[in-house]
Design an enzyme around this catalytic site. Structure first.
Site, short mmCIF file in Angstrom:
data_model
loop_
_atom_site.label_atom_id
_atom_site.label_comp_id
_atom_site.label_asym_id
_atom_site.label_seq_id
_atom_site.Cartn_x
_atom_site.Cartn_y
_atom_site.Cartn_z
N TYR A 75 0.62 -0.93 0.14
CA TYR A 75 -0.06 0.29 -0.08
C TYR A 75 1.17 1.30 0.04
O TYR A 75 0.54 2.50 -0.84
CB TYR A 75 -1.01 -0.34 1.55
CG TYR A 75 -1.90 1.33 1.18
CD1 TYR A 75 -3.15 0.71 0.80
CD2 TYR A 75 -1.63 2.45 1.92
CE1 TYR A 75 -4.32 1.61 0.44
CE2 TYR A 75 -2.55 3.10 1.66
CZ TYR A 75 -4.33 3.27 1.31
OH TYR A 75 -4.48 4.56 0.70
N PHE A 127 -8.02 21.09 -24.67
CA PHE A 127 -8.33 19.59 -24.46
C PHE A 127 -9.23 19.37 -23.66
O PHE A 127 -10.13 19.84 -22.40
CB PHE A 127 -7.34 18.26 -24.03
CG PHE A 127 -7.39 17.09 -24.53
CD1 PHE A 127 -7.83 16.84 -25.95
CD2 PHE A 127 -7.63 16.40 -22.74
CE1 PHE A 127 -8.41 15.07 -25.87
CE2 PHE A 127 -8.67 15.67 -23.65
CZ PHE A 127 -8.64 14.99 -24.19
N THR A 128 -10.78 18.31 -23.75
CA THR A 128 -11.91 18.58 -23.54
C THR A 128 -11.63 18.17 -22.12
O THR A 128 -12.60 18.77 -20.89
CB THR A 128 -12.69 17.07 -23.92
OG1 THR A 128 -11.31 15.66 -24.02
CG2 THR A 128 -12.76 17.23 -25.39
N ASP A 218 1.05 20.36 -20.37
CA ASP A 218 0.90 19.04 -20.97
C ASP A 218 1.22 17.70 -21.33
O ASP A 218 1.65 18.29 -23.09
CB ASP A 218 -0.51 19.28 -21.62
CG ASP A 218 -1.49 17.93 -21.73
OD1 ASP A 218 -1.19 16.80 -21.79
OD2 ASP A 218 -2.66 17.92 -21.67
N LYS A 261 -1.29 6.90 -23.44
CA LYS A 261 -0.41 7.75 -24.54
C LYS A 261 0.97 7.37 -24.82
O LYS A 261 1.38 6.12 -25.18
CB LYS A 261 -0.36 9.18 -25.30
CG LYS A 261 -2.58 9.19 -25.38
CD LYS A 261 -2.71 10.21 -24.35
CE LYS A 261 -4.35 10.52 -24.01
NZ LYS A 261 -5.04 10.02 -22.76
N ARG A 385 -14.21 15.05 -33.56
CA ARG A 385 -13.70 16.27 -33.38
C ARG A 385 -13.78 16.89 -33.79
O ARG A 385 -14.06 17.68 -34.58
CB ARG A 385 -11.91 15.69 -33.06
CG ARG A 385 -11.57 14.72 -32.37
CD ARG A 385 -11.72 14.91 -30.81
NE ARG A 385 -12.02 14.99 -30.09
CZ ARG A 385 -12.41 14.28 -28.87
NH1 ARG A 385 -11.07 14.21 -28.41
NH2 ARG A 385 -12.63 14.05 -28.36
N PHE A 452 -19.29 14.43 -25.76
CA PHE A 452 -19.53 13.40 -26.52
C PHE A 452 -19.16 11.91 -25.81
O PHE A 452 -19.61 10.78 -27.84
CB PHE A 452 -17.85 13.78 -27.26
CG PHE A 452 -16.77 13.96 -26.53
CD1 PHE A 452 -17.00 14.56 -26.06
CD2 PHE A 452 -15.68 12.97 -26.48
CE1 PHE A 452 -14.85 14.95 -24.68
CE2 PHE A 452 -14.56 12.71 -24.96
CZ PHE A 452 -14.11 14.40 -24.46
#
Ligand code: PLI
Length: 462
Positions: A75, A127-128, A218, A261, A385, A452
């Site tokens: 943990y 970005f969303t 980002d 990614k 998009r 979306f």
């Protein structure tokens, strides 16, 4: 025979395969109607070639799978956390790392710490999830990307660049004290996977120093950005991807990362920074939303796979093949006359739905309709998009009407072959030939946040 232009191939071979189900056109028609014409609501088993996203669906290497067996599932204080933290510092320069379950977990914590009600957060295109977390924390997002980024035909080599005049105008308008940080993305997703240049980032760094504003990165697709700097920016042709990635990161103060990614894992993310005080605040909040500061919602084995994934993601031959596959598909589509966002980006091909469906007005959601039609043709799953992803203005409730109305064909890393790309290109071409059979769509259900993902649609009768 003289072969002057030699082919390249992937720097790996396939060790395990996942069989795919083949479906008929009638089955796909039924599946997309059942899914409310939203590709997010399709069952994955009904998809032949899944280009919905490059997020969390890449293939891990044998080394990463070996790392999974070395998971220390304590943990607190897992050995894999320390390995991951040290790898982040070695490859990305940031001194402190707080793991999160994925990128938006890091965005939530950062937004809550830095944003006060009534603030403005400038960024190189929205970005969303990033914008939503900024808004939920009380800020308004302000787009400061160069104008060329909104034009699918512009061949600008660095469409992710920031327009510093737009930042100056924002300061003149609202005052610098209302700007908690500038958010800069590498390889800007919504612009078409378009890079920022090192020179522009350096200029932005100076601007932030001058105005004493933090610069947050980002870094979800930083290695892909490095590839474009290496191939397009003067002075970088001889530098390795690893060196360029390190330099990009070291020009910024903090970073949010979706490791799903670039970093080649199926789950995970982190918030990283150099400032010890910010780190302390992030540790305070991560225990509320994600988990202890040494796992933040990630299993030990996933942190190990991430540490290995980071090292693989900055290898020159990996990134050349990764972006090379995107370029292969893009060039093939262009040769067939399909209108796409130019230049070809790092992680995806973006189809220009306005150009393909000129008779469908934007408020009848041409990109959403095109994405549904593509699925029906050959089982290729893509993502809208455009106006649906852009959502509504939080103050007026009006739909944002972005200039870019796109369908994204996103390539997972190390998953599909060149033959899959050929099938995709032929399918897009076929759908384009029969474009006048495609109807616009209207909402049957519109969720409040990030619509979306779960919205449902119905065809508009003609
Ligand atoms: O999906 P997350 O929560 O791990 O990461 C959110 C996120 C943040 N920034 C950027 C640039 C992204 O692309 C991103 C997630 N992108 C997704 C899921 C995509 O399909 O593009």
């Amino acid at each position: 025979m003289n072969i002057s232009n030699r082919s390249w191939a992937e720097p790996y071979k396939i060790k395990m395969v996942e069989p795919l189900k083949m479906t008929t056109r009638a089955e796909r028609q039924a599946a997309i109607a059942e899914a409310g014409y939203n590709t997010f609501l399709l069952k994955s088993e009904d998809v032949y070639i899944d280009l919905l996203t490059d997020s969390g669906c890449g293939a891990m290497s044998d080394r990463q799978w070996a790392g999974m067996m070395a998971g220390d599932e304590a943990y607190a204080g897992s050995a894999n956390y320390y390995h991951m933290r040290d790898t982040v510092e070695e490859y990305y320069s940031y001194k402190h790392t707080v793991p999160t379950h994925q990128g938006r977990g890091a965005e939530n914590i950062l937004s809550q710490i830095l944003i006060s009600q009534g603030d403005y957060v400038p960024g190189n295109m929205y970005f969303t999830t990033t914008r939503l977390h900024q808004e939920l924390a009380g800020a308004t997002f302000v787009d400061i990307i160069i104008d060329e980024a909104h034009d699918p035909a512009s061949m600008h080599p660095f469409k992710g660049n920031v327009d510093l005049a737009k930042l100056d105008a924002l300061v003149a308008d609202v005052g610098v004290e209302k700007i908690p940080y500038v958010c800069v993305a590498t390889c800007v997703n919504m612009a078409g996977g378009q890079p920022i240049s090192m020179a522009n980032l350096r200029a932005l760094r100076s601007w932030c120093d001058k105005h004493k504003v933090r610069l947050v990165h980002d870094m979800t697709r930083v290695a892909e950005n490095a590839y474009f700097i290496q191939s397009r920016e003067e002075g970088y042709g001889d530098k390795s991807i690893r060196e360029i990635v390190y330099e990009l990161c070291s020009l910024t103060d903090a970073a949010t990362m979706s490791s799903k990614k670039d970093a080649l894992v199926n789950i995970g993310g982190f918030l990283a920074m150099n400032d010890a005080e910010l780190y302390e605040k992030a540790c305070n909040l991560v225990v509320v939303y994600e988990g202890l500061h040494t796992y933040g919602g990630m299993a030990g084995r996933d942190m190990e796979a991430l540490a290995v994934g980071i090292t693989e993601s900055v290898k020159d031959d990996h990134i050349r093949a990764r972006v090379g596959q995107v370029e292969y598909l893009g060039e093939k589509l262009k040769a067939m006359g399909v209108p796409i966002v130019n230049p070809i980006g790092g992680h995806a091909i973006f189809l220009d739905a306005r150009a393909i469906l000129p008779n469908i007005p934007q408020d009848h959601f041409p990109a959403q309709a095109l994405s549904a039609a593509l699925y029906v043709d050959a089982g290729v799953r893509s993502m809208e998009r455009g106006v649906i992803s852009a959502g509504r203005n939080k103050d007026t409730g009006e739909n944002f009407m972005p200039k870019l109305e796109l369908v994204r064909l996103t390539l997972p890393r190390r998953v599909y072959t060149q033959a899959h790309m050929d099938v995709v290109a032929e399918s897009v071409c076929q759908v384009m030939i029969r474009a006048d059979e495609i109807s616009g769509l209207k909402f049957a259900y519109e969720p409040e946040y990030l619509r979306f993902f779960r919205a449902r649609f119905a065809p508009i009768e003609r």
